[in-house]
Design a protein around this motif. Sequence first.
Motif, PDB file in Angstrom:
ATOM      1  N   GLU A 113       0.844  -1.186   0.000  1.00 26.18           N
ATOM      2  CA  GLU A 113       0.000   0.000   0.000  1.00 26.18           C
ATOM      3  C   GLU A 113       0.883   1.241   0.000  1.00 26.18           C
ATOM      4  O   GLU A 113       2.073   1.178   0.319  1.00 26.18           O
ATOM      5  CB  GLU A 113      -0.937   0.013   1.202  1.00 26.18           C
ATOM      6  CG  GLU A 113      -0.265   0.067   2.562  1.00 26.18           C
ATOM      7  CD  GLU A 113      -1.294   0.122   3.690  1.00 26.18           C
ATOM      8  OE1 GLU A 113      -1.344   1.164   4.388  1.00 26.18           O
ATOM      9  OE2 GLU A 113      -2.042  -0.856   3.876  1.00 26.18           O
ATOM     10  N   PRO A 114       0.327   2.412  -0.400  1.00 22.81           N
ATOM     11  CA  PRO A 114       1.143   3.628  -0.491  1.00 22.81           C
ATOM     12  C   PRO A 114       1.757   4.002   0.856  1.00 22.81           C
ATOM     13  O   PRO A 114       1.167   3.774   1.915  1.00 22.81           O
ATOM     14  CB  PRO A 114       0.143   4.682  -0.956  1.00 22.81           C
ATOM     15  CG  PRO A 114      -0.942   3.923  -1.622  1.00 22.81           C
ATOM     16  CD  PRO A 114      -1.053   2.628  -0.863  1.00 22.81           C
ATOM     17  N   VAL A 115       2.961   4.598   0.786  1.00 22.17           N
ATOM     18  CA  VAL A 115       3.713   5.010   1.972  1.00 22.17           C
ATOM     19  C   VAL A 115       4.242   6.416   1.723  1.00 22.17           C
ATOM     20  O   VAL A 115       4.467   6.821   0.566  1.00 22.17           O
ATOM     21  CB  VAL A 115       4.874   4.033   2.254  1.00 22.17           C
ATOM     22  CG1 VAL A 115       5.739   4.516   3.413  1.00 22.17           C
ATOM     23  CG2 VAL A 115       4.342   2.637   2.566  1.00 22.17           C
ATOM     24  N   SER A 116       4.448   7.173   2.776  1.00 18.72           N
ATOM     25  CA  SER A 116       5.026   8.510   2.655  1.00 18.72           C
ATOM     26  C   SER A 116       5.921   8.786   3.851  1.00 18.72           C
ATOM     27  O   SER A 116       6.054   7.947   4.744  1.00 18.72           O
ATOM     28  CB  SER A 116       3.926   9.571   2.555  1.00 18.72           C
ATOM     29  OG  SER A 116       3.097   9.536   3.701  1.00 18.72           O
ATOM     30  N   ILE A 117       6.543   9.958   3.881  1.00 17.23           N
ATOM     31  CA  ILE A 117       7.416  10.363   4.985  1.00 17.23           C
ATOM     32  C   ILE A 117       7.018  11.757   5.456  1.00 17.23           C
ATOM     33  O   ILE A 117       6.918  12.692   4.642  1.00 17.23           O
ATOM     34  CB  ILE A 117       8.903  10.385   4.573  1.00 17.23           C
ATOM     35  CG1 ILE A 117       9.400   9.000   4.228  1.00 17.23           C
ATOM     36  CG2 ILE A 117       9.763  10.989   5.689  1.00 17.23           C
ATOM     37  CD1 ILE A 117       9.670   8.110   5.413  1.00 17.23           C
ATOM     38  N   VAL A 118       6.806  11.909   6.757  1.00 18.96           N
ATOM     39  CA  VAL A 118       6.620  13.224   7.367  1.00 18.96           C
ATOM     40  C   VAL A 118       7.519  13.320   8.588  1.00 18.96           C
ATOM     41  O   VAL A 118       7.879  12.301   9.190  1.00 18.96           O
ATOM     42  CB  VAL A 118       5.156  13.481   7.766  1.00 18.96           C
ATOM     43  CG1 VAL A 118       4.254  13.560   6.553  1.00 18.96           C
ATOM     44  CG2 VAL A 118       4.653  12.406   8.730  1.00 18.96           C
TER      45      VAL A 118
END
Length: 461
Positions: free
Chosen positions: A90-95
């Motif tokens: 599934e989509p992943v991101s970074i914050v």
Amino acid sequence: MNQKTVKTNLVVGICLLMASVGQSAPVSVYLRAGTTTLTMTDGRQVVMWGFAKDSGALVQDGTITVPGPALAFGPDAQSLTIHLKNTLPEPVSIVIPGQWATQGDPARNPDGRVRSFTHEAPPGGTADYTWSNLKSGTYLYHSGSHPALQVQMGLYGALTRLTGFGEAYSGVHFDREITLLLGEVDPDLHDAVAINDYGPGKTITSTLKYHPQYFLINGVSYTNGLLPVFAGRPADRILLRFINAGLDYRAPTLNGGYFSLISEDGSLLPFPRETYTTLLSPLKTMDALFTVTGSEAQTFALYDRRLGLVNSTAAGAGGMLTHLNIDNPSALTNLPASWITNYFGSGPSYPPNTVGMTDDPDHDGVSNYAEYIAGTDPSDPYSLLYISNLNPMNQPQGPIVTFEPTFSGRRYNMQFSTNLVSGAWTTVYTNIPGYAGYMYLTDLVNTNSTQGFYRITVELP
């Protein structure tokens, strides 16, 4: 002039760091989101999602870990770009809460509902994230996509940046630093995700019934017999970086000691507060300074006061518990067997003049003992501590001395002399905590000297 000399020793002493300045530099990090399996202290296998740090975009040479790799930056790191590769389904991101990014528009589902705090790396894809003005302090980086699930699955890690070497924030100096990243694991949730049984209409529909059974510090749950962590020497200023990556409040508590809270979420508090405990909400960070008076060795238990102190149903001590050891270590009499094996093989026999304390197998003029103290490679004649650059004398802020290679877990000292034959060496800096890579220190004392010599010494621990 500069003198490229190395002195390696084991000494005891402390001093506050003076301010240092240097050049700014952009930093790029390649992270990869993927799957790993952790064996808990009771033997249970739990599928985790985590991050690995790769050496480039086209390789996968890092290891997936939970927490993810620590991202520690020196004062010259002004901008940061994270290149994220996603191998999860599934989509992943970074914050990085507390750090301002150049992009931040939420990603939405077709019905307009927010799915992520920022743009995403799709399954099998990549995405880039840039922070153009990296702030000093302690931060938690984590996935901004489906955060209630993905952070719990293990997509998080610690990020720190120094204001100066040995300086956490402007005017806040330390001798040693310890990051204490608190995490939790609900194995039933992880099992459901592993077999695609999590989500609407499935056995586990959300994290509303989240029930952690394992409680970790830096990815480790305490068990009887776990050795204390060396935290520093008596009178050291020890920087404790507290981070909570869990979905519940945690209360790290120092048994028998006090620390001074100095910052929250990467921002200095207007007035430090002395206490023995603090309350960390989910995804929060706090920094504290801890100093032990007296000269006697002491060990302090640090644990979660909200009683995350179990390893599921396993008997015995466990959970969010560790011990901080304060001691004056003694000098080595023999090189560690693990160090010899790492560089020269497992033996049992070695060529003459190879593995002794005073041997110099790479013929660089530095003994094995000195190489061990400095952290350099005893089999590589080009691996030795040296002064790599000296900015001109008589500049307004003072000469800037750059030296490398440097390592965390060591201390560095800088001395100055006007005459190599008859002049005395004066101390400019002492007991500066090591930083991996290279370091630079500004001489604010000898600003009127027209010429001189510098030397760098290194110590353990």
